[in-house]
Design an enzyme around this catalytic site. Structure first.
Site: not given
Ligand code: SAH
Length: 375
Positions: A237, A263-264, A283
């Site tokens: 995350d 992290g991304d 979503h």
């Protein structure tokens, strides 16, 4: 996003409130109910019930924000004690309490002392099954403001949150500790509500190493690891959320089997696992962003691996569904959307996955499984 709408069958009325039966009937025909044409109350009555459910929501939010259930639990049971504990105006608090009790949130004894009910008990902080942080986050703060921008979203297609706060929700939560932590706690609570249903529906036994992509504070992954003692996990995350997740994994004794990575996911996701799960992630994003996340997973996955998206699937037809209202929440909050099975299939396809099956749970979530094309 949550089971916030209380099941009318679980409601308790201790004061014989005359509107109770009316409300039960109209609930069955409202947005969350099942149409019962021949017994439906007049349309005006139904609309008024839908309208005032907003007042119930806000009264519920005030109860959560003021931590009334915690104080009642701790023995502050008169309106005067509760007003002192919460720093509120006693005559006004009495009015809130009366409305809450009429909705089954707390009951009163003949001396006017408050007692916990099954509904108010769910608002106790930190209790098993608590939804206090969820109610606080989802009915208040940024969510409330973003819903105030619903017309802006409808007119422009833009995300109301971004217009009001001048940045996206994830960047906002990363930069603002209090609302960010409140949201993370809300996700943890709401996810805990659905974990038993997911574990019952989804057989993880063939998975050796599972990455939870954007797994929040790790509630679902921790529960999966606890159920499958030989599995290794990776919680991924954004860095501030990963920090909290790390502490929680440690506290649950799962650190030896669980790596936590900040992290991304638009850059990359941890490599080499045989399964990647994403709960309430797709979503949050539009199709192009979802495809980017899924392609990163595609590239990182071990041969023969699978992707497991855990989401509400919008059903065909006009019947009420959690996903149809949740979709509006995505419109104003994140810029994402709830999707039909066909829409998930198309997303998977664009990212190089074949949607292999959709496994429903007994609740609002389904597990949407995919494997790489040709595997
Ligand atoms: N899967 C969790 C959390 C869902 S909320 C659950 O179901 O409870 C969405 C999560 O996406 C948040 O934890 C947020 O921090 C994370 N997120 C948002 N943008 C991200 C990014 N670019 N990379 C990794 N995680 C991200």
């Amino acid at each position: 996003m949550t089971t916030l709408a209380s099941d009318p069958n679980t409601r308790r009325s201790t004061n014989g409130n005359a509107s109770y039966d009316t409300e039960r009937r109209s609930k069955r025909t409202g947005l969350g109910g099942v149409p019962a044409a021949q017994h439906a109350p007049p349309p005006q009555e139904q609309i008024i019930q839908m309208m005032v459910s907003f007042w119930t929501s806000r009264a519920l939010w005030a109860a959560a924000r003021l931590r009334l259930a915690d104080y009642v639990e701790a023995g502050a049971t008169t309106p005067a004690e509760l007003a002192a504990a919460t720093g509120t105006h006693e005559p006004s608090l009495r009015r809130l309490l009366r409305a809450l009790v009429a909705a089954g949130i707390f009951s009163t004894d003949p001396h006017g002392r408050l007692a916990q009910t099954p509904l108010s008990a769910t608002l106790r902080s930190g209790a098993a099954g608590s939804l206090r942080a969820t109610v606080d986050s989802v009915l208040g703060g940024e969510h409330y403001d973003a819903w105030g921008g619903l017309l802006h979203s409808l007119r422009t297609g833009q995300t109301a949150f971004d217009q009001i706060f001048a940045e996206g929700v994830w960047s906002y939560y990363s930069r603002h500790d209090e609302p960010g932590s409140r949201f993370d706690a809300a996700m943890t609570e709401a996810t805990a509500t659905f974990v038993p249903q997911v574990l019952e529906a989804c057989d993880y036994s063939s998975i050796e190493r599972l990455v939870d992509v954007a797994g929040g504070e790790g509630e679902l992954l921790a529960s999966v690891l606890a159920r499958y003692p030989s599995m290794a996990g990776v919680l991924f995350d954004l860095p501030p959320v990963a920090q909290t997740a790390y502490r929680r994994m440690e506290a649950r004794g799962l650190s030896p089997r669980c790596t936590v990575v900040g992290g991304d996911m638009f850059d990359s996701v941890p490599a080499g696992a045989d399964a990647y799960q994403l709960k309430w992630i797709l979503h949050d994003w539009d199709d192009d962003r979802c495809v980017r996340i899924l392609r990163n997973i595609h590239g990182a996955m071990a041969p023969g691996g699978k992707v497991l998206a855990i989401e509400s699937v919008v059903p065909a037809g006009d019947d009420p569904s959690f996903a149809k209202l949740g979709d509006l929440n995505m419109l104003v909050m994140t810029g994402g959307r709830e999707r039909t099975e066909a829409e998930f299939r198309a997303l998977y396809d664009r990212a190089g996955f074949e949607l292999t099956r959709v496994v429903p749970t007994t609740g609002p979530l389904s597990i949407i499984e995919g494997v790489r094309h040709g595997e």
